[in-house]
Scaffold this active site. Structure first.
Site, PDB file in Angstrom:
ATOM      1  N   HIS A   4       0.830  -1.203   0.000  1.00  0.00           N
ATOM      2  CA  HIS A   4       0.000   0.000   0.000  1.00  0.00           C
ATOM      3  C   HIS A   4       0.860   1.247   0.000  1.00  0.00           C
ATOM      4  CE1 HIS A   4      -3.326   2.723   1.337  1.00  0.00           C
ATOM      5  NE2 HIS A   4      -3.961   1.961   0.473  1.00  0.00           N
TER       6      HIS A   4
ATOM      7  N   PHE B 272      -1.906   6.846   4.323  1.00  0.00           N
ATOM      8  CA  PHE B 272      -1.782   5.758   3.354  1.00  0.00           C
ATOM      9  C   PHE B 272      -0.517   4.916   3.562  1.00  0.00           C
ATOM     10  CE2 PHE B 272      -4.569   7.921  -0.081  1.00  0.00           C
ATOM     11  CZ  PHE B 272      -5.695   7.308   0.425  1.00  0.00           C
TER      12      PHE B 272
ATOM     13  N   HIS C  15      -5.096   5.931  -5.772  1.00  0.00           N
ATOM     14  CA  HIS C  15      -6.284   6.555  -5.170  1.00  0.00           C
ATOM     15  C   HIS C  15      -6.753   7.725  -6.029  1.00  0.00           C
ATOM     16  CE1 HIS C  15      -4.186   4.532  -1.886  1.00  0.00           C
ATOM     17  NE2 HIS C  15      -5.401   4.234  -1.472  1.00  0.00           N
TER      18      HIS C  15
ATOM     19  N   HIS D  47      -7.519  -2.063  -5.119  1.00  0.00           N
ATOM     20  CA  HIS D  47      -7.710  -2.629  -3.791  1.00  0.00           C
ATOM     21  C   HIS D  47      -8.368  -4.013  -3.849  1.00  0.00           C
ATOM     22  CE1 HIS D  47      -6.936   1.601  -2.807  1.00  0.00           C
ATOM     23  NE2 HIS D  47      -6.456   1.128  -1.673  1.00  0.00           N
TER      24      HIS D  47
ATOM     25  N   HIS E 283     -11.402  -2.458   3.994  1.00  0.00           N
ATOM     26  CA  HIS E 283     -11.432  -2.456   2.531  1.00  0.00           C
ATOM     27  C   HIS E 283     -12.255  -3.601   1.952  1.00  0.00           C
ATOM     28  CE1 HIS E 283      -9.513   0.851   0.449  1.00  0.00           C
ATOM     29  NE2 HIS E 283      -8.922   1.078   1.608  1.00  0.00           N
TER      30      HIS E 283
ATOM     31  N   HIS F 208     -15.201   5.670   2.842  1.00  0.00           N
ATOM     32  CA  HIS F 208     -13.850   5.105   2.844  1.00  0.00           C
ATOM     33  C   HIS F 208     -12.865   5.974   3.621  1.00  0.00           C
ATOM     34  CE1 HIS F 208      -9.815   5.374   0.923  1.00  0.00           C
ATOM     35  NE2 HIS F 208      -9.781   4.141   1.386  1.00  0.00           N
TER      36      HIS F 208
HETATM   37 CU1  C2O Z   1      -5.564   2.487  -0.463  1.00  0.00          CU
HETATM   38 CU2  C2O Z   1      -8.237   2.935   1.963  1.00  0.00          CU
HETATM   39  O1  C2O Z   1      -6.707   3.083   0.935  1.00  0.00           O
END
Ligand code: C2O
Length: 580
Positions: free
Chosen positions: A178, A347, A199, A208, A360, A326
């Site tokens: 990530h 992040f 993102h 993701h 996620h 999110h």
């Molecule tokens: Cu890649 Cu919720 O982040």
């Protein structure tokens, strides 16, 4: 073909150092691969190891033509966010070249903190083929796991934590994925200093999904259970609106001490209003869900995120779910005692909390629900068919530590990927706010709000209220467009948008006047600021407030963060170009 890349080679050869005041991460910490990497910018990229097998010159050409057609029809919203000339390559964002991974950066601390989150490099990359599915794995709500299921999940994470550090399947290496994809460790192959950022664009959901896919398979492998499925944090249902209790046992492998102590058992705050009344929080949450899933979206990009193509800058615009629930949960869980809200609140560190993957899994579930469950009249098309989306690719290590390249196109159907979801009721699905007619009218007529044009560009540091002209041209959806939102990417930022708000109580969102939100998780971006646009569909809101025939609306923007960090370039109401 060569001409498609002319601007890249020019950039790379004529300006060896990036034009920013601080050295680029790649330059500040030389790696054995550095000189090689920079020389290679002149190379035609398609012949490198990460070249996509299904792209030929004619393909690229075909895409160019098709895109021009779309642009001509005005059907491709978001085109204004692309760099006008450099976007001309119109190809998918390609998987990074691992041997050119640089140090990622956390700029949120103020001091320069370099983090090496590059993966171990092994030999060959193979194109991943989805294996045949014999038994679907069923992802379940983390609040509803049986003790045996919870035990197995924890055991799997425990074993993952015991893998050698340099094993790409180990807990920290998985967390680094990530960091590398979100904090500037990778450049787009052949595109000079342009970062890869997964993102704030249409890559958000597919990236993701693939990330969790391999995470789940690795965990299943570690406990010898091919049916193992990641649990999801069911934060969209009142029964799931706290951190799932299984994550709170300090002795468990899935525990993380870097979480906000005030929120361990609190009701989640998807609207981030700071309201502490649990009942009000639940209704706020349902309104946020209804708005980001149904009411605020006019097309597939509003939900998924804006187009992001090879050679274009990061963060063209996040979808409604990404910038809404999110982001809220990242910040809700992250520990304010840590310098950058670690772990979940930034992040680079988010993947170090097992709860991140559970969060996620529910974000991923929102994609499935949106595509497969919501009534089809919400938006006309629910799947992006643009080849630049479908052919975008990423690299991951699979459960056998084999490095694989995966494509967005193989992530569209979860059942083909071997998993399914526990069925749980969706209380937000019908959560349309009550009609506010009378009050909205009174408020509007008695308002003496300034005209929008007098305020923009707007440095957002307090609540602002202004009048915007409607279009009232045809039958198409009207959209409120907030353009050129320039944000400091290193900060948590959020603002909410209300229309003809009759009570101006920003702690309550469960009202027709709530139109939507912008919010971001702090992260590193190449220039520390990025520019983005969002749009909010107003059609249902007009109906809920009985203001369809008015000539103007009064918009209130409420910042939820402290201090500066956001400038909004402009605001306007347009007709949905796809339908006009
Ligand atoms: Cu890649 Cu919720 O982040």
């Amino acid at each position: 073909m060569a001409s498609l890349y002319l601007h890249c080679t020019t950039t790379a050869s004529s300006s060896p150092a990036p034009p920013s005041s601080k050295p680029h991460p790649l330059l500040s910490k030389p790696t054995p691969f550095l000189s090689h990497a920079r020389r290679n910018h002149r190379h035609p990229l398609r012949v490198s190891a990460s070249a996509s097998p299904n792209q030929s010159d004619s393909d690229s050409q075909g895409k160019l033509d098709r895109r021009n057609v779309l642009l001509g029809l005005g059907g491709l919203y978001g085109a204004t966010n692309l760099i006008s000339t450099e976007a001309a390559s119109a190809n998918p964002v390609q998987a990074p070249e691992l041997d050119k991974c640089g140090t990622a950066t956390n700029l949120n601390t103020g001091e320069q903190l370099d983090i090496n989150c590059c993966p171990p490099i092994t030999g060959n990359i193979i194109d991943y083929q989805l294996p045949p599915v014999y038994n679907l794995r069923t992802r379940k709500s983390a609040h509803r796991l049986t003790p045996t299921e919870a035990f197995k999940y924890n055991l799997a994470i425990e074993r993952m934590k015991k893998l050698p550090e340099d094993d790409p399947r180990s807990f920290m290496q998985q967390a680094f994925i990530h960091c590398a994809y979100c904090n500037g460790a990778y450049n787009q192959p052949g595109q000079g200093d342009l970062d890869i950022q997964v993102h704030n664009s249409w890559l958000f959901f597919p990236f993701h999904r693939w990330y969790l896919y391999f995470y789940e398979r690795i965990l299943g492998n570690l406990i010898g259970d091919p049916t193992f499925a990641l649990p999801f944090w069911n934060w969209d249902n009142p029964k799931g609106m706290t951190i799932p209790p299984i994550f709170l046992d300090p002795n468990a492998a899935i525990y993380d001490s870097k979480r906000n102590p005030a929120n361990l058992t609190a009701v989640v705050d998807l609207g981030m209003t700071g309201n502490t009344d649990p009942m009000q929080l639940v209704t706020n949450n349902l309104t946020v869900m209804y708005t980001e899933m149904i009411r605020g979206n006019a097309d597939v990009y509003d939900f998924m995120g804006q187009p992001y193509r090879e050679g274009t800058p990061v963060s063209p615009g996040p979808g409604s779910s990404e910038r809404g629930s999110h982001t809220a949960l990242h910040v809700f869980v992250g520990d304010p005692r840590e310098p950058s809200g670690e772990d979940m609140g930034n992040f680079y560190s988010a993947g170090r909390d097992p709860l991140f993957y559970c969060h996620h899994a529910n974000v991923d579930r929102m994609w499935t629900l949106w595509k497969d469950v919501l009534p089809s009249d919400v938006v006309p098309e629910k799947t992006i068919t643009d080849p630049d989306y479908l052919n975008a690719s990423f690299l991951f290590y699979d459960e056998n530590a084999q490095l694989v390249r995966v494509y967005v196109r193989d992530s569209i159907d979860t059942r083909k990927m071997g998993y399914d979801l526990q069925r749980i009721d969706l209380p937000w699905l019908d959560y349309r706010p009550p009609i506010q007619t009378a009050l909205a009218r009174i408020k509007k007529t008695s308002s003496s709000a300034p005209k929008a044009a007098t305020l923009f560009p707007l440095k957002l540091n307090k609540v602002v209220r202004f009048e915007v002209q409607k279009t009232k041209k045809g039958k198409a959806d009207e959209l409120l467009v907030l353009e050129d939102i320039t944000v400091d990417t290193t900060k948590f930022l959020k603002f909410d948008v209300f229309v003809n708000d009759e009570d101006d109580n920003p702690l309550e969102l469960d009202k027709a006047a709530y139109a939507g939100t912008y919010a971001q998780v702090p992260h590193k971006a190449p220039k520390k600021t990025s520019t983005t646009s969002i749009r909010l569909k107003l059609t249902d809101l007009y109906e809920d407030m009985d203001i369809a025939d008015d000539d103007t609306i009064v918009v209130t923007i409420v910042p939820r963060h402290e201090g500066p960090g956001v400038t909004i370039g402009g605001i306007k109401i347009i007709e949905n170009p796809a339908k006009a």
